[in-house]
Motif scaffolding. Structure first.
Motif, PDB file in Angstrom:
ATOM      1  N   ARG A 127       0.842  -1.190   0.000  1.00  0.00           N
ATOM      2  CA  ARG A 127       0.000   0.000   0.000  1.00  0.00           C
ATOM      3  C   ARG A 127       0.877   1.239   0.000  1.00  0.00           C
ATOM      4  O   ARG A 127       2.065   1.174   0.333  1.00  0.00           O
ATOM      5  N   ARG A 128       0.283   2.373  -0.348  1.00  0.00           N
ATOM      6  CA  ARG A 128       1.044   3.627  -0.425  1.00  0.00           C
ATOM      7  C   ARG A 128       1.637   3.966   0.951  1.00  0.00           C
ATOM      8  O   ARG A 128       0.937   3.948   1.958  1.00  0.00           O
ATOM      9  N   GLN A 129       2.940   4.283   1.007  1.00  0.00           N
ATOM     10  CA  GLN A 129       3.626   4.653   2.247  1.00  0.00           C
ATOM     11  C   GLN A 129       3.681   6.174   2.371  1.00  0.00           C
ATOM     12  O   GLN A 129       3.572   6.898   1.375  1.00  0.00           O
ATOM     13  N   LYS A 130       3.844   6.628   3.574  1.00  0.00           N
ATOM     14  CA  LYS A 130       3.916   8.081   3.787  1.00  0.00           C
ATOM     15  C   LYS A 130       5.136   8.673   3.092  1.00  0.00           C
ATOM     16  O   LYS A 130       5.078   9.720   2.465  1.00  0.00           O
ATOM     17  N   GLU A 131       6.241   7.949   3.198  1.00  0.00           N
ATOM     18  CA  GLU A 131       7.451   8.444   2.565  1.00  0.00           C
ATOM     19  C   GLU A 131       7.797   7.540   1.393  1.00  0.00           C
ATOM     20  O   GLU A 131       8.034   6.345   1.557  1.00  0.00           O
ATOM     21  N   ALA A 132       7.799   8.114   0.189  1.00  0.00           N
ATOM     22  CA  ALA A 132       8.096   7.339  -1.000  1.00  0.00           C
ATOM     23  C   ALA A 132       9.553   6.912  -1.012  1.00  0.00           C
ATOM     24  O   ALA A 132      10.441   7.711  -0.696  1.00  0.00           O
TER      25      ALA A 132
END
Length: 321
Positions: free
Chosen positions: A50-55
């Motif tokens: 899933r999308r993380q806060k920090e890419a």
């Protein structure tokens, strides 16, 4: 009520039913396992990646040899298993044993008729012995029908102008439903018969009784029996109610308007012609869908049906007095 079937299949009562069911269940359970595996992995990947806060940077490896071999090899093996299994079962279903009893089956709107080697005929009921292979040589007099006995796992199209063949060996005595599974007209849903499986002794007795059917009965009584056993009841009522064909009640001796515009008296000759050549004179307001009973009924059976129809006129006259 037989409760040995499953949610997908009724109980099996033929020698081939077990093999068909086993193959069906293998495909079903393999499909369920693969479906759940795909759902589980999809859910896992959705959560895991899933999308993380920090890419961050993506993982550099772009393929996995072991994984690619696994997802290629496993489906291939499953397909080979299903093909070999299915082909062997298909051959068993289509190679008729040499000692099979041959019964001629004719489909026509909207009933089945059966002719045995001994000369016995029946309509909408086929009687066979238990634990004996039975070959069905089938054809149609009009449109495409399909002979289907769910409990035996047999289904075969019945075609006009050609023969099709299937066979079965029933393993348990009893009565089993016979359906037409090819839409064949407005009366398709009424094209229902029975397969009655009996012991060898009962089968021999039934054949013997069939060769002497109607003996000891008056023509009227015999006709009343034929009205049901030969499926006249499917289209013609005897209480005046409207069906696919005209009601028999109160018709004898009356004059009917035909589709051609002619008026014809309903007498013995008209009834006989209507049974053997039903398209010759069709009553106005009804579709010309009645099949011929030429070759299905013997001369005495035609006479018996005529007497039965005449007796219904007498009953109608008595009611009107």
């Amino acid at each position: 009520m037989d409760t040995t079937g499953t949610i997908f299949l009724p109980s099996g009562h033929s020698t081939i039913a077990g093999e068909v069911d086993a193959l069906f269940n293998f495909i079903l359970y393999a499909s369920i396992v693969l479906f759940l595996l795909v759902i589980f992995l999809s859910a896992y990947f959705v959560i895991r990646y899933r999308r993380q806060k920090e890419a961050g940077l993506t993982y550099g490896k772009d393929h996995n040899i072991k994984l690619e071999i696994a997802w290629t090899l496993i489906p291939t093996i499953l397909i080979i298993i299903v093909f070999v299994w299915g082909f062997r079962t298909y051959l068993k279903m289509h190679i008729v044993p040499k000692d099979a009893i041959e019964i001629k089956v004719t489909g026509q709107k909207w009933f089945w008729s059966f002719e045995y080697p001994e000369g016995v005929t029946s309509v909408n009921e086929i009687v066979v012995p238990e634990d004996k292979p039975v070959k069905l040589l089938m054809s149609s007099k009009d449109v495409i029908h399909s002979f289907f006995v769910p409990n035996f796992r047999i289904k075969m199209d019945v075609l006009p102008n050609r023969y099709s063949v299937t066979w079965f060996e029933a393993t348990n005595a009893g009565e089993y439903n016979l359906f037409c599974t090819e839409f064949c007209g407005t009366g398709h849903s009424e094209m229902i018969g029975k397969v009655r499986v009996v012991s060898e002794r009962e089968y021999a007795e039934w054949l013997q009784a069939g060769t002497a059917v109607g003996e000891g009965m008056t023509l009227e009584e015999f006709g009343a029996k034929l009205y049901t056993s030969k499926a006249c009841i499917t289209c013609h009522s005897i209480d005046g109610s409207v069906g696919t064909g005209p009601s028999f009640k109160g018709k004898y001796g009356e004059t009917e308007l035909m589709a051609s515009g002619d008026r014809v008296k309903i007498d013995e000759n008209y009834i006989r012609e209507s049974i053997l050549n039903p398209q010759a004179k069709v009553v106005a307001g009804y579709a010309p869908v009645m099949p011929t009973y030429q070759g299905v009924l013997k001369s005495r059976e035609v006479d018996a049906l005529i007497e039965f129809i005449k007796s219904l006129q007498e009953e109608a006259d008595t009611e009107n007095e």
